[in-house]
Design a protein around this motif. Structure first.
Motif, short mmCIF file in Angstrom:
data_model
loop_
_atom_site.label_atom_id
_atom_site.label_comp_id
_atom_site.label_asym_id
_atom_site.label_seq_id
_atom_site.Cartn_x
_atom_site.Cartn_y
_atom_site.Cartn_z
N UNK A 48 0.82 -1.20 0.00
CA UNK A 48 0.00 0.00 0.00
C UNK A 48 0.86 1.27 0.00
N UNK A 49 2.00 1.22 0.65
CA UNK A 49 2.93 2.36 0.60
C UNK A 49 3.47 2.56 -0.81
N UNK A 50 3.78 1.45 -1.47
CA UNK A 50 4.25 1.53 -2.85
C UNK A 50 3.15 2.08 -3.75
N UNK A 51 1.90 1.64 -3.51
CA UNK A 51 0.77 2.13 -4.29
C UNK A 51 0.57 3.63 -4.07
N UNK A 52 0.70 4.08 -2.82
CA UNK A 52 0.57 5.51 -2.53
C UNK A 52 1.63 6.32 -3.26
N UNK A 53 2.86 5.84 -3.25
CA UNK A 53 3.95 6.54 -3.94
C UNK A 53 3.71 6.58 -5.44
N UNK A 54 3.26 5.46 -5.99
CA UNK A 54 2.97 5.41 -7.42
C UNK A 54 1.83 6.36 -7.79
N UNK A 55 0.80 6.39 -6.95
CA UNK A 55 -0.34 7.27 -7.21
C UNK A 55 0.08 8.74 -7.18
N UNK A 68 12.02 7.46 -2.04
CA UNK A 68 10.93 6.49 -2.00
C UNK A 68 11.49 5.07 -1.88
N UNK A 69 12.50 4.77 -2.67
CA UNK A 69 13.13 3.44 -2.62
C UNK A 69 13.72 3.20 -1.23
N UNK A 70 14.38 4.22 -0.68
CA UNK A 70 14.98 4.08 0.64
C UNK A 70 13.92 3.82 1.70
N UNK A 71 12.84 4.58 1.65
CA UNK A 71 11.78 4.46 2.65
C UNK A 71 11.11 3.09 2.58
N UNK A 72 10.75 2.65 1.38
CA UNK A 72 10.06 1.37 1.23
C UNK A 72 10.96 0.20 1.63
N UNK A 73 12.20 0.24 1.18
CA UNK A 73 13.12 -0.86 1.48
C UNK A 73 13.42 -0.94 2.97
N UNK A 74 13.67 0.23 3.59
CA UNK A 74 14.01 0.26 5.01
C UNK A 74 12.85 -0.26 5.86
N UNK A 75 11.64 0.18 5.53
CA UNK A 75 10.47 -0.30 6.27
C UNK A 75 10.32 -1.81 6.13
#
Length: 218
Positions: free
Chosen positions: A80-87, A117-124
């Motif tokens: 869902x975080x990836x979807x939010x970033x994509x949106x 974005x990549x850093x945030x998603x990967x770290x989480x």
């Protein structure tokens, strides 16, 4: 005695509430993290207010529901975080309507920055998985004892992975030397301190949810 339909629904209901809270805190933290805040001599991002709560709810999920349920919540939050970033990125690229003059402001505040974005998603994703895995394994090794010690131990390891992964992907090469080490150490210390301060809350929530789940099964 097998659980009745109402009891099974109650079990799913509590997990759903925690899952929703977990994802909601994550998404809000990601949005407000774009603002840097001056806290005396320190500079922190807006996510500092809520992101530690993501780990706390994650601890509750892992401790009460186990590895598989916790992993499911983490994967859902990640997607869902990836979807939010994509949106946000698609909206940013979409042509502005005539008369709408806030495109520059939108890009300045919510603009898609691939590296961040990549850093945030990967770290989480990695940090949460490590945190949950360590907590569950420590619970197995200690037969469920020493809850506070296990929570602190999993936090120290999970937050270390989270902070190092994020800072390395987001800022390696931009911040170097001791400045980079200091930035990593400060972020790590703030996150761990927040979870230690809120540890009494975490243990009480775990006790309440566990008691409610046990009562629903009986």
């Amino acid at each position: 005695m097998p659980a009745t339909g109402e009891k099974v629904a109650a079990l799913g209901h509590r997990y759903a509430i925690l899952l929703s809270t977990f994802i909601g805190l994550l998404l809000i933290s990601n949005i407000v993290a774009v603002k840097l805040i001056s806290a005396g001599p320190l500079i922190v991002d807006g996510g500092v207010f809520l992101f530690p709560l993501v780990y706390i709810v994650g601890d509750v999920l892992a401790e009460v529901y186990g590895w598989k349920a916790s992993r499911r919540a983490i994967i859902t939050g990640f997607l869902l975080s990836a979807l939010a970033s994509l949106t946000i990125w698609v909206v940013q690229l979409s042509p502005a309507a005539p008369g709408w003059e806030n495109q520059d402001a939108f890009e300045a505040v919510l603009g898609f920055v691939p590296r961040i974005v990549l850093a945030s998603l990967t770290a989480f994703f990695v940090g949460q998985l490590v945190n949950a895995w360590v907590l569950v394994r420590l619970r197995e090794r200690t037969s469920g004892r020493f809850l506070r010690t296990r929570l602190i131990g999993s936090t120290l390891i999970g937050q270390l992975v989270d902070t190092v992964v994020f800072c390395t992907i987001a800022f390696y090469g931009e911040i170097s030397g001791w400045d980079f080490i200091g930035y990593v150490a400060l972020g790590y210390a703030i996150k761990c301190l927040a979870e230690v301060v809120l540890l009494p809350v975490t243990t009480r929530v775990i006790a309440r949810v566990r008691a409610a789940e046990a009562a629903a099964i009986l």
